[in-house]
Write a protein that holds these residues in place. Structure first.
Motif, short mmCIF file in Angstrom:
data_model
loop_
_atom_site.label_atom_id
_atom_site.label_comp_id
_atom_site.label_asym_id
_atom_site.label_seq_id
_atom_site.Cartn_x
_atom_site.Cartn_y
_atom_site.Cartn_z
N ARG A 86 1.71 6.89 -6.67
CA ARG A 86 0.62 7.82 -7.05
C ARG A 86 0.98 9.25 -6.70
O ARG A 86 0.81 10.18 -7.51
N LYS A 99 0.83 -1.21 0.00
CA LYS A 99 0.00 0.00 0.00
C LYS A 99 0.86 1.25 0.00
O LYS A 99 0.58 2.22 -0.73
N GLN A 100 1.91 1.26 0.81
CA GLN A 100 2.80 2.43 0.88
C GLN A 100 3.47 2.70 -0.46
O GLN A 100 3.54 3.85 -0.92
N PRO A 145 -4.28 2.09 -2.91
CA PRO A 145 -4.70 2.51 -4.25
C PRO A 145 -3.89 1.82 -5.34
O PRO A 145 -2.81 1.30 -5.09
N THR A 178 0.99 4.00 -2.98
CA THR A 178 0.63 5.37 -2.64
C THR A 178 1.72 6.34 -3.04
O THR A 178 1.45 7.41 -3.61
#
Length: 286
Positions: A83, A76-77, A141, A80
């Motif tokens: 992004r 997740k990190q 994301p 992210t």
């Protein structure tokens, strides 16, 4: 030839200034090392902060010690950060070698390689938007970069080179002079072909530098000696510190000659004037 900068770790408060200055200059990448039981800034949090202070330069871990990180959270990190940076993030990754890091993270140092292999499988699933596991849905994301951020593997063991062919986009070689790095680069290319990967692997070399007055070089040497104390070879690492424009230019030329796509100049002193000195030494038209 692309030239990147490894960020100093002795004063995190200065890193925003380093990043803004580097982003306005000719450098291609900012790198930051990872350790758990040490007085260094956490790399993913730091690089996310630097992503907001920059617009052009790439951001890279070199290398993130993945086995000491929770895998789902790491997925997740990293997505992210990819992004937030608009796809400018490179995940340099490795197994590490410090027993205290593993003890603090609650993992078995003897199984860290196998753990990394399983982590890579799960990172790939997550970044492709698939369920993380039984009873667990997708973890967002979605990264900006299709399939996830660029992954470079660092290390010296054959398993690290094998992982480039299995999971990665390239190899990050550190702490070896060009005459020895040449063989590792060729081994990476051989593994890449054996796995029938398209194109060619990205090859990145790292060299330790300190450019400036004697007190700046001495500051860098002290930080470097402290960081590598656990290896029992800290003096050898300090001997490889390049501290003149001529030696840095020669190293960049020699790494270019063996096929490096980028050379990361790791700055062990927090003196920000090194940015201008390095730019003057390597980019005569800048």
């Amino acid at each position: 030839m692309k030239i990147g900068l490894g960020l100093p770790i002795d004063d995190p408060a200065l890193l925003l200034d380093w990043a803004r200055r580097a982003d306005a200059g000719p450098f291609h990448t900012l790198g930051l090392l990872d350790r758990l039981v040490y007085d260094n800034p956490e790399p993913l949090i730091t690089l996310a902060t630097l992503a907001g202070a920059t617009s052009r330069i790439r951001l890279q871990t070199e290398v993130l010690i993945a086995p000491v990180h929770n895998t789902a959270l790491l997925a997740k990190q990293a997505a992210t950060l990819d992004r937030l940076s608009g796809g400018r993030f490179t995940l340099g990754i490795g197994v590490g070698g410090r027993e205290d890091d593993c003890l603090a993270a609650g993992i078995d140092i003897r199984r860290r390689g196998r753990r990394l292999d399983e982590q890579m499988r799960l990172l790939d699933l997550t970044w492709r938007g698939e369920p993380y596991g039984e009873g667990v849905g997708p973890i967002g994301p979605a990264p900006t970069t299709p399939g996830g951020p660029e992954v470079l593997f660092g290390g010296f063991a054959p398993a690290a080179i094998e992982r480039v062919g299995r999971f990665g986009h390239g190899f990050l070689g550190a702490a070896l002079p060009p005459r020895f790095m040449d063989g590792m680069f060729r081994d990476v290319e051989t593994v890449w072909e054996r796995y029938e990967r398209p194109g060619r692997p990205r090859l990145v070399a790292q060299v330790n530098v300190a450019l400036g007055p004697d007190h700046i070089v001495e500051q860098a040497r002290r930080v470097l000696l402290d960081y590598y104390d656990f290896t029992g070879r800290a003096d050898h690492m300090a001997e490889g510190l390049l501290s003149t424009p001529e030696s840095i230019r020669t190293a960049v030329a020699d790494f270019t000659a063996i096929g490096a796509d980028e050379v990361m100049l790791y700055c062990w002193s927090s003196d920000i004037a090194q940015l201008d000195r390095l730019a003057d030494a390597l980019f005569s038209l800048w």
